[in-house]
Design a protein around this motif. Structure first.
Motif, PDB file in Angstrom:
ATOM      1  N   ASN A  27       0.942  -1.206  -0.066  1.00  0.00           N
ATOM      2  CA  ASN A  27       0.051  -0.239   0.336  1.00  0.00           C
ATOM      3  C   ASN A  27       1.206   1.196   0.092  1.00  0.00           C
ATOM      4  OD1 ASN A  27      -2.363   1.664   0.378  1.00  0.00           O
ATOM      5  ND2 ASN A  27      -3.239   0.891   2.245  1.00  0.00           N
ATOM      6  N   ALA A  65       0.488   3.931  -1.122  1.00  0.00           N
ATOM      7  CA  ALA A  65      -0.169   5.100  -1.540  1.00  0.00           C
ATOM      8  C   ALA A  65      -0.382   5.299  -0.147  1.00  0.00           C
ATOM      9  CB  ALA A  65      -1.330   5.092  -2.369  1.00  0.00           C
ATOM     10  N   HIS A  66      -1.278   5.237   0.350  1.00  0.00           N
ATOM     11  CA  HIS A  66      -1.538   5.433   2.326  1.00  0.00           C
ATOM     12  C   HIS A  66      -0.929   4.675   3.289  1.00  0.00           C
ATOM     13  CE1 HIS A  66      -4.973   6.702   0.559  1.00  0.00           C
ATOM     14  NE2 HIS A  66      -5.552   6.059   0.052  1.00  0.00           N
ATOM     15  N   VAL A  68      -1.981 -10.434  -5.044  1.00  0.00           N
ATOM     16  CA  VAL A  68      -2.518  -9.045  -5.455  1.00  0.00           C
ATOM     17  C   VAL A  68      -3.073  -8.195  -4.779  1.00  0.00           C
ATOM     18  CG1 VAL A  68      -3.888  -8.076  -6.806  1.00  0.00           C
ATOM     19  CG2 VAL A  68      -2.963 -10.278  -7.635  1.00  0.00           C
ATOM     20  N   ALA A  69      -2.527  -7.082  -3.705  1.00  0.00           N
ATOM     21  CA  ALA A  69      -3.117  -6.193  -2.737  1.00  0.00           C
ATOM     22  C   ALA A  69      -3.833  -5.222  -3.232  1.00  0.00           C
ATOM     23  CB  ALA A  69      -2.074  -5.439  -2.168  1.00  0.00           C
ATOM     24  N   ILE A  70      -5.028  -5.020  -2.237  1.00  0.00           N
ATOM     25  CA  ILE A  70      -6.668  -4.712  -2.072  1.00  0.00           C
ATOM     26  C   ILE A  70      -6.517  -3.980  -0.768  1.00  0.00           C
ATOM     27  CG2 ILE A  70      -8.741  -4.741  -2.202  1.00  0.00           C
ATOM     28  CD1 ILE A  70      -7.194  -7.107  -3.890  1.00  0.00           C
ATOM     29  N   ALA A  71      -6.256  -2.310  -0.412  1.00  0.00           N
ATOM     30  CA  ALA A  71      -6.533  -1.348   0.070  1.00  0.00           C
ATOM     31  C   ALA A  71      -7.430  -0.562   0.343  1.00  0.00           C
ATOM     32  CB  ALA A  71      -5.461  -0.342   0.599  1.00  0.00           C
ATOM     33  N   GLU A  72      -7.696  -0.621   1.925  1.00  0.00           N
ATOM     34  CA  GLU A  72      -8.981   0.516   1.595  1.00  0.00           C
ATOM     35  C   GLU A  72      -9.962  -0.304   2.572  1.00  0.00           C
ATOM     36  OE1 GLU A  72      -9.154   4.028   2.444  1.00  0.00           O
ATOM     37  OE2 GLU A  72      -7.719   4.049   2.701  1.00  0.00           O
ATOM     38  N   VAL A  77     -12.674  -0.554   0.605  1.00  0.00           N
ATOM     39  CA  VAL A  77     -13.354  -0.929  -1.396  1.00  0.00           C
ATOM     40  C   VAL A  77     -12.963  -2.687  -1.289  1.00  0.00           C
ATOM     41  CG1 VAL A  77     -11.222  -1.578  -2.756  1.00  0.00           C
ATOM     42  CG2 VAL A  77     -11.955   0.769  -1.190  1.00  0.00           C
ATOM     43  N   GLU A 113     -15.584  -4.949  -0.465  1.00  0.00           N
ATOM     44  CA  GLU A 113     -16.676  -4.486  -1.629  1.00  0.00           C
ATOM     45  C   GLU A 113     -16.113  -5.582  -2.461  1.00  0.00           C
ATOM     46  OE1 GLU A 113     -19.534  -1.877  -3.515  1.00  0.00           O
ATOM     47  OE2 GLU A 113     -18.984   0.195  -2.352  1.00  0.00           O
ATOM     48  N   TYR A 114     -14.520  -5.771  -3.031  1.00  0.00           N
ATOM     49  CA  TYR A 114     -13.662  -6.550  -3.719  1.00  0.00           C
ATOM     50  C   TYR A 114     -14.597  -8.110  -3.083  1.00  0.00           C
ATOM     51  CZ  TYR A 114     -10.297  -9.491  -4.588  1.00  0.00           C
ATOM     52  OH  TYR A 114      -9.401 -10.874  -5.619  1.00  0.00           O
ATOM     53  N   GLU A 147     -18.256  -8.432  -3.987  1.00  0.00           N
ATOM     54  CA  GLU A 147     -18.310  -8.666  -6.046  1.00  0.00           C
ATOM     55  C   GLU A 147     -16.935 -10.013  -6.305  1.00  0.00           C
ATOM     56  OE1 GLU A 147     -17.359  -5.199  -7.514  1.00  0.00           O
ATOM     57  OE2 GLU A 147     -19.115  -4.660  -6.246  1.00  0.00           O
ATOM     58  N   ARG A 164     -28.429   0.079  -2.375  1.00  0.00           N
ATOM     59  CA  ARG A 164     -27.250  -0.382  -2.366  1.00  0.00           C
ATOM     60  C   ARG A 164     -26.134   1.121  -2.145  1.00  0.00           C
ATOM     61  NH1 ARG A 164     -24.160  -5.108  -4.511  1.00  0.00           N
ATOM     62  NH2 ARG A 164     -23.232  -3.795  -6.272  1.00  0.00           N
ATOM     63  N   ARG A 213     -23.865   2.569   0.996  1.00  0.00           N
ATOM     64  CA  ARG A 213     -22.996   3.438   0.938  1.00  0.00           C
ATOM     65  C   ARG A 213     -22.678   4.829   1.494  1.00  0.00           C
ATOM     66  NH1 ARG A 213     -23.084   1.374  -5.144  1.00  0.00           N
ATOM     67  NH2 ARG A 213     -21.723  -0.898  -5.092  1.00  0.00           N
ATOM     68  N   PHE A 214     -23.667   5.212   1.219  1.00  0.00           N
ATOM     69  CA  PHE A 214     -24.079   6.732   2.319  1.00  0.00           C
ATOM     70  C   PHE A 214     -23.787   6.529   3.561  1.00  0.00           C
ATOM     71  CE2 PHE A 214     -25.722  10.719   2.335  1.00  0.00           C
ATOM     72  CZ  PHE A 214     -26.244  11.139   3.225  1.00  0.00           C
ATOM     73  N   GLU A 267     -24.408  12.323  -1.849  1.00  0.00           N
ATOM     74  CA  GLU A 267     -23.105  11.896  -2.322  1.00  0.00           C
ATOM     75  C   GLU A 267     -21.978  11.496  -3.297  1.00  0.00           C
ATOM     76  OE1 GLU A 267     -19.859  12.320   0.392  1.00  0.00           O
ATOM     77  OE2 GLU A 267     -21.901  13.523   0.803  1.00  0.00           O
ATOM     78  N   VAL A 270     -21.027   8.040  -4.512  1.00  0.00           N
ATOM     79  CA  VAL A 270     -21.922   6.604  -4.583  1.00  0.00           C
ATOM     80  C   VAL A 270     -23.236   7.541  -5.470  1.00  0.00           C
ATOM     81  CG1 VAL A 270     -24.063   6.669  -3.170  1.00  0.00           C
ATOM     82  CG2 VAL A 270     -22.529   7.351  -2.054  1.00  0.00           C
ATOM     83  N   PRO A 305     -13.341  -7.793 -10.125  1.00  0.00           N
ATOM     84  CA  PRO A 305     -14.066  -7.858  -9.228  1.00  0.00           C
ATOM     85  C   PRO A 305     -12.799  -7.069  -8.873  1.00  0.00           C
ATOM     86  CG  PRO A 305     -14.586 -10.046  -9.186  1.00  0.00           C
ATOM     87  CD  PRO A 305     -14.252  -9.454 -11.027  1.00  0.00           C
ATOM     88  N   ALA A 325     -12.036  -3.210  -7.301  1.00  0.00           N
ATOM     89  CA  ALA A 325     -11.216  -2.393  -6.813  1.00  0.00           C
ATOM     90  C   ALA A 325      -9.921  -1.417  -6.868  1.00  0.00           C
ATOM     91  CB  ALA A 325     -10.517  -3.978  -5.744  1.00  0.00           C
ATOM     92  N   ARG A 354     -11.882   2.040  -7.261  1.00  0.00           N
ATOM     93  CA  ARG A 354     -12.412   2.102  -6.014  1.00  0.00           C
ATOM     94  C   ARG A 354     -11.505   2.881  -5.441  1.00  0.00           C
ATOM     95  NH1 ARG A 354     -16.422  -2.480  -6.167  1.00  0.00           N
ATOM     96  NH2 ARG A 354     -18.611  -1.682  -6.020  1.00  0.00           N
ATOM     97  N   PHE A 355     -10.501   2.181  -4.903  1.00  0.00           N
ATOM     98  CA  PHE A 355      -9.367   3.040  -4.478  1.00  0.00           C
ATOM     99  C   PHE A 355      -8.755   4.231  -4.471  1.00  0.00           C
ATOM    100  CE2 PHE A 355      -5.703   2.022  -1.515  1.00  0.00           C
ATOM    101  CZ  PHE A 355      -4.471   3.711  -2.132  1.00  0.00           C
ATOM    102  N   TYR A 388      -9.033   7.892  -3.223  1.00  0.00           N
ATOM    103  CA  TYR A 388      -7.458   8.468  -3.228  1.00  0.00           C
ATOM    104  C   TYR A 388      -7.633  10.307  -3.862  1.00  0.00           C
ATOM    105  CZ  TYR A 388      -2.222  10.681  -4.078  1.00  0.00           C
ATOM    106  OH  TYR A 388      -1.617  10.737  -2.929  1.00  0.00           O
ATOM    107  N   LYS A 399      -7.937  12.355  -0.609  1.00  0.00           N
ATOM    108  CA  LYS A 399      -5.946  13.282  -0.912  1.00  0.00           C
ATOM    109  C   LYS A 399      -6.564  14.147  -1.818  1.00  0.00           C
ATOM    110  CE  LYS A 399      -3.042  10.759   1.619  1.00  0.00           C
ATOM    111  NZ  LYS A 399      -1.349  10.461   1.689  1.00  0.00           N
TER     112      LYS A 399
END
Lengths: 225, 219
Positions: free
Chosen positions: A48, A50-51, A62-66, A69, A72-73, A76, A94, A98-99, B66, B69, B89, B93, B96-97, B101, B105
């Motif tokens: 990660n 970026a953060h 394979v990396a997924i962050a947040e 997110v 949802e990954y 799905e 949905r 999310r809201f 939003e 959304v 998927p 992801a 969305r990431f 950002y 940011k």
């Protein structure tokens, strides 16, 4: 050896969301713990860049962050048949989920953290007021329902799932009261139902570890809990 | 069946622009209603009681709030044309990431640039340029963030292009000099009708920013 790994810390409320989701889907996984005393690991910085934050899900490398997110990954990639749905099917529902997830993180969670860290009495009072207002919205969302997603837990329950176990500790170390059972009866009842679910309960970090960690973070810098 | 689609808008808002772009990409007919933020409409207050902000999409009487959304909602509701998110998927992801950002940011860094002065502005400017460079790195040599097709991340970021001149003028820098590939990407996006129709003129935004600065100073 598990193909699914999560880079976590022992006390992070964001990481536990991911464990809950994987357990609901019946997926096996391995935890890779960050040791904050040694600084951020090479693996985390590479996964990660970026953060540089946890949680990070590693799916066959394979990396997924947040955290939202990642949720949802997971929903799905592993869907259909008997697999447990985290988000509803209908686009309107949905969007609602999310809201409220975004609202809960921005206002309820960070509002609570801000109130917890505030040292000045007037600043704390204002921060608590703002947090209480945000919790009022959450109370309205849960009124008349057992869980935010309905009869069973779902995405939004996982996102606000920090409340039953973490909020009490933040109130204690921050010298404040937010989740009053009289003022928020539905939220209070939801909290009790939520932590009684076995797969939720088994992922909760021990209370004393949490108190130590949150006290440390609070005293060092106003950062993410 | 008649569809009623209303977008509660404010022309300088990059968040509202995202929704305009998404609707136009999908070829959805909609009623664009401009809000006066100093005198918010009863519809806005009723449809977004929590934040009282634009954009709000009202679809057959039901509100969606939003901007990101709303964009996902649009993508999931009008499925036949121009998918904004990919189907895989992992790629979803990633999209969305990066949109997150952009949101958490980049936009928050931009918001600190134009109202500040002196040392504070230098710090804000540095942070903003750093964010743009990260995004430029992610874009690489691709036509769009998702590859060959215009999509979700492009929609989330391109409205900021309409604010580039205002930001550059207030903090004395050039995005084109710092991030040439990003500017080339933005111009590529502007060739799409959906983007050209949804983004206001940069000079108009600059004048709006000057007015806003005057109001802030007067307070």
């Amino acid at each position: 050896m598990a193909k699914l790994k999560i880079i976590v810390s022992a006390t992070s409320l964001f990481c536990v969301r991911i464990e809950w989701a994987l357990k609901l889907k019946g997926l096996e996984y391995e935890l890779i713990f960050e040791d904050w005393s040694k600084g951020k690991s090479e693996l985390l910085l590479k996964s990660n860049p970026a953060h540089k934050k946890i949680p990070v899900l590693l799916d066959d490398g394979v990396a997924i962050a947040e955290s939202k997110v990642i949720l949802e990954y997971i929903d799905e990639k592993w869907k259909g048949g008997d697999l447990y749905p985290l988000l509803p099917q209908d686009p309107c529902e949905r969007a609602q989920a999310r809201f409220w997830a975004q609202f809960a993180d921005d206002k309820c969670l960070f509002g609570t953290w801000g109130a917890c860290c505030a040292e000045d009495a007037l600043e704390k009072e204002k921060a608590v007021e703002a947090a209480l207002e945000s919790f009022t919205y959450l109370e309205k969302q849960i009124e008349g329902k057992k869980f935010f997603a309905g009869d069973k837990i779902g995405y939004l329950d996982l996102v606000v799932g920090w409340i039953p176990h973490w909020l009490g500790i933040l109130e204690e170390i921050g010298g404040m009261k937010i989740l009053d059972a009289e003022r928020f009866p539905s939220l209070h009842e939801w909290a009790q139902n939520f932590v009684e679910i076995p797969l939720i309960k088994e992922c909760l970090p021990p209370r004393d570890k949490l108190v130590n960690r949150l006290s440390l973070v609070r005293s060092s810098a106003p950062n993410k809990p | 069946m008649a569809e009623e689609v209303i977008l509660l808008d404010f022309w300088p808002s990059p968040f509202a622009m995202r929704v305009g772009i998404a609707l136009r990409e999908k070829g959805v007919e909609f009623d664009l209603r401009e809000e006066d933020l100093s005198n918010k409409s009863p519809l806005l207050l009723k449809m977004n009681p929590v934040h009282k902000k634009v954009p709000v999409l009202v679809h057959n009487g039901k509100p969606v709030c939003e901007s990101l959304v709303i964009v996902e909602y649009i993508d999931e509701t009008w499925v036949r044309r121009c998918p904004l998110l990919p189907s895989d998927p992992y790629e979803r992801a990633c999209a969305r990431f990066w949109a997150d950002y952009v949101e958490t940011k980049t936009y928050s860094a931009a918001r600190k640039v134009w109202p500040s002065t002196g040392e504070a502005q230098e710090v804000a400017k540095k942070e903003f340029i750093e964010c743009l460079k990260v995004l430029e790195g992610e874009l690489g040599d691709k036509a769009y963030f998702g590859g060959e097709r215009f999509g979700y991340v492009d929609v989330s970021l391109v409205p900021l292009y309409s604010w580039f001149y205002a930001l550059e003028a207030s903090a004395n820098f050039s995005v084109a000099e710092e991030c040439p590939k990003l500017v080339a990407w933005a111009k590529r996006c502007m060739q799409r009708e959906s983007v050209a129709k949804s983004l206001p003129d940069q000079y108009k935004v600059y004048e709006y920013m000057l007015e806003l600065k005057k109001k802030i100073r007067a307070q």
